[in-house]
Design an enzyme around this catalytic site. Structure first.
Site, mmCIF file in Angstrom:
data_model
loop_
_atom_site.group_PDB
_atom_site.id
_atom_site.type_symbol
_atom_site.label_atom_id
_atom_site.label_comp_id
_atom_site.label_asym_id
_atom_site.label_seq_id
_atom_site.Cartn_x
_atom_site.Cartn_y
_atom_site.Cartn_z
ATOM 1 C CE LYS A 22 22.720 31.358 -53.263
ATOM 2 N NZ LYS A 22 23.576 31.966 -54.918
ATOM 3 C CG ASN A 23 23.840 28.208 -51.448
ATOM 4 O OD1 ASN A 23 23.762 28.311 -52.551
ATOM 5 N ND2 ASN A 23 24.612 28.489 -50.885
ATOM 6 N NE ARG A 94 30.063 29.948 -61.431
ATOM 7 C CZ ARG A 94 30.345 29.263 -62.929
ATOM 8 N NH1 ARG A 94 31.004 28.668 -62.518
ATOM 9 N NH2 ARG A 94 31.698 30.753 -62.896
ATOM 10 C CB CYS A 118 30.347 33.794 -57.276
ATOM 11 S SG CYS A 118 29.274 34.839 -56.019
ATOM 12 N NE ARG A 123 31.729 29.205 -57.621
ATOM 13 C CZ ARG A 123 30.632 29.617 -57.089
ATOM 14 N NH1 ARG A 123 29.150 29.409 -57.511
ATOM 15 N NH2 ARG A 123 30.363 30.213 -55.399
ATOM 16 C CG ASP A 126 35.479 19.992 -66.340
ATOM 17 O OD1 ASP A 126 34.667 21.076 -67.327
ATOM 18 O OD2 ASP A 126 36.434 19.838 -66.772
ATOM 19 C CG LEU A 127 33.452 17.668 -61.109
ATOM 20 C CD1 LEU A 127 33.594 18.155 -59.719
ATOM 21 C CD2 LEU A 127 33.635 16.020 -60.863
ATOM 22 C CE LYS A 163 36.764 19.734 -57.993
ATOM 23 N NZ LYS A 163 37.137 21.082 -58.333
ATOM 24 C CG ASP A 308 28.303 29.806 -48.606
ATOM 25 O OD1 ASP A 308 29.691 30.000 -50.122
ATOM 26 O OD2 ASP A 308 27.638 29.252 -49.794
#
EC number: 2.5.1.7
Length: 422
Positions: A22-23, A94, A118, A123, A126-127, A163, A308
């Site tokens: 999925k990711n 998201r 989730c 989360r 901004d980045l 980060k 995860d």
């Protein structure tokens, strides 16, 4: 709402075929917006988040079809004529923020509603925003939308990320493929899914090097074409089924997986007493009927222990011999499964971002509620080994990230059924 009814005290043993990740599938689907020619994506899992993404891309004017039999998704983004990802689709997922970079890179404009997904802590996007701004996009936040625009092409930049962020690394890397000049991302995320997304983009004609290290270089090109690409196997699904066998004293073989993406997880399973063997595309785990031993771990960005897998290892520790300590360094508020497991007889203490797990010999069935994707998996696995019947509520979370989990668990001997909601 659907529920799972699980009859416990089962030793889980057998074989399971692992689905596409999925990711990786999600960022790759959004990155296909960059392609001017048709794309075929193979090994795409059948999941709620994938369905939502397909619906969202269709609304943007992408022609997109899924071949249910083969698991392939065909994407033609040549006719994109809408540049806004609306709230009604974004609110549940998201990952939708990944539409923004490709839209502004290829079309000079894009807007995405601020995302949902989730409920595991802050989360922020901004980045993503600062990364696109450094590539010379103009960003406005208006009426709940992130709006990006640029005159002409994006401009390359040397970006040092504040980060490590998987999501923002994907956004910047995808957008930079069509920027003028050579972009360098320092402190980039190193996850296998980042590597997979980069490999996909390179298949389309991008020039990305260094994915999988903390320094990714992207030489911008004028256009991306089409191609055929196979999504990598899901390391988190693999880890979840390995834990299922480990907590039940069972034996499992995971097929069509990638052991090289799971080093940290396999190391902790061996520490817990599991007998593990690996091949190029399979992993076997055998507990020889024994209880696992408790382990101590800290989640960390790849190649560290994946956040995860934290909920599944919390469960392992709670039924193991001894006491284990788990520290969550990636997300806040990610121990919501622990109070539910305590309802089943687990013994644990949460202190800030750490959970101390005191192993018990046997959990008892109870009615519990899933709060996020990986927490829900741990509750289902707990039900498989608990004494009596466990009802897991709000399983729409699990449908977002596990393809046919009840069928795969049944193949291992679990007594699990889906109870349809009213």
């Amino acid at each position: 709402m659907d529920k799972f009814r699980v009859q416990g005290r089962t030793r889980l043993s057998g074989e399971v075929t692992i689905s596409g990740a999925k990711n990786a599938a999600l960022p790759i689907l959004f990155a296909a917006l960059l392609a001017e020619d048709p794309v075929e994506l193979q090994n795409v899992p059948k999941l709620k988040d994938i369905d939502t993404t397909i619906k969202l891309l269709s609304q943007l004017g992408v022609k997109i079809e899924r071949d249910a039999a083969s698991g392939s998704v065909f994407v033609d983004a040549s006719g994109v004529d809408e540049f806004c990802a609306p709230y009604d689709l974004v609110k549940t997922m998201r990952a939708s923020i990944w539409a923004l970079g490709p839209l502004v890179a290829r079309f000079g404009k894009g807007q995405v509603s601020l995302p949902g997904g989730c409920a595991i802590g802050a989360r922020p996007v901004d980045l993503h925003i600062t990364g696109l701004e450094q590539l010379s996009a103009e960003i406005k936040l208006e009426e709940g939308y992130v709006k990006a625009s640029v005159n002409g092409r994006l401009k390359a930049a040397h970006i040092v990320m504040d980060k490590v962020s998987v999501g923002a690394t994907v956004t910047i890397m995808s957008a930079a493929t069509l920027a003028e000049g050579t972009t360098v991302i320092e402190n980039a995320a190193r996850e296998p899914e980042i590597v997979d997304t980069a490999n996909f983009l390179n298949t389309l004609g991008a020039k990305i090097t260094g994915a999988g290290t903390d320094r990714i270089t992207i030489e911008g090109v004028a256009r991306l074409g089409g191609g055929v690409y196979r999504v990598l196997p899901d390391r988190i699904e693999t880890g979840t089924f390995l834990v299922a066998a480990a907590i039940s004293g069972g034996k499992v073989v995971c097929r069509q997986t990638r052991p090289d993406t799971l080093d940290a997880v396999l190391a902790k399973l061996r520490e817990a007493g599991a007998d593990i063997e690996v091949g190029d595309d399979w992993i076997s785990l055998d507990m020889h009927g024994k209880r696992p031993k408790a382990v101590t771990l800290r989640t960390a960005p790849h190649p560290g222990f994946p956040t995860d897998m934290q909920a599944q290892f919390s469960l392992l520790n709670l039924v193991a011999e001894g006491t284990g300590v788990i520290t969550e360094t990636i997300f806040e508020n990610r121990f919501m499964h622990v109070p539910e497991l305590i309802r089943m007889g687990a013994h644990a203490e949460i202190e800030s971002n750490t959970v101390i797990c005191y192993g018990v010999e046997q959990l008892s069935g109870a009615q519990v509620m899933a709060t996020d994707l990986r927490a829900s998996a741990s509750l289902v696995l707990a039900g498989c080994i608990a004494d009596g019947v466990t009802i897991v509520d709000r399983i729409y979370h699990i449908d977002r990230g596990y393809e046919g989990i009840e069928d795969k668990l049944r193949a291992l001997g679990a007594k699990i059924e889906r109870v349809k909601g009213e």
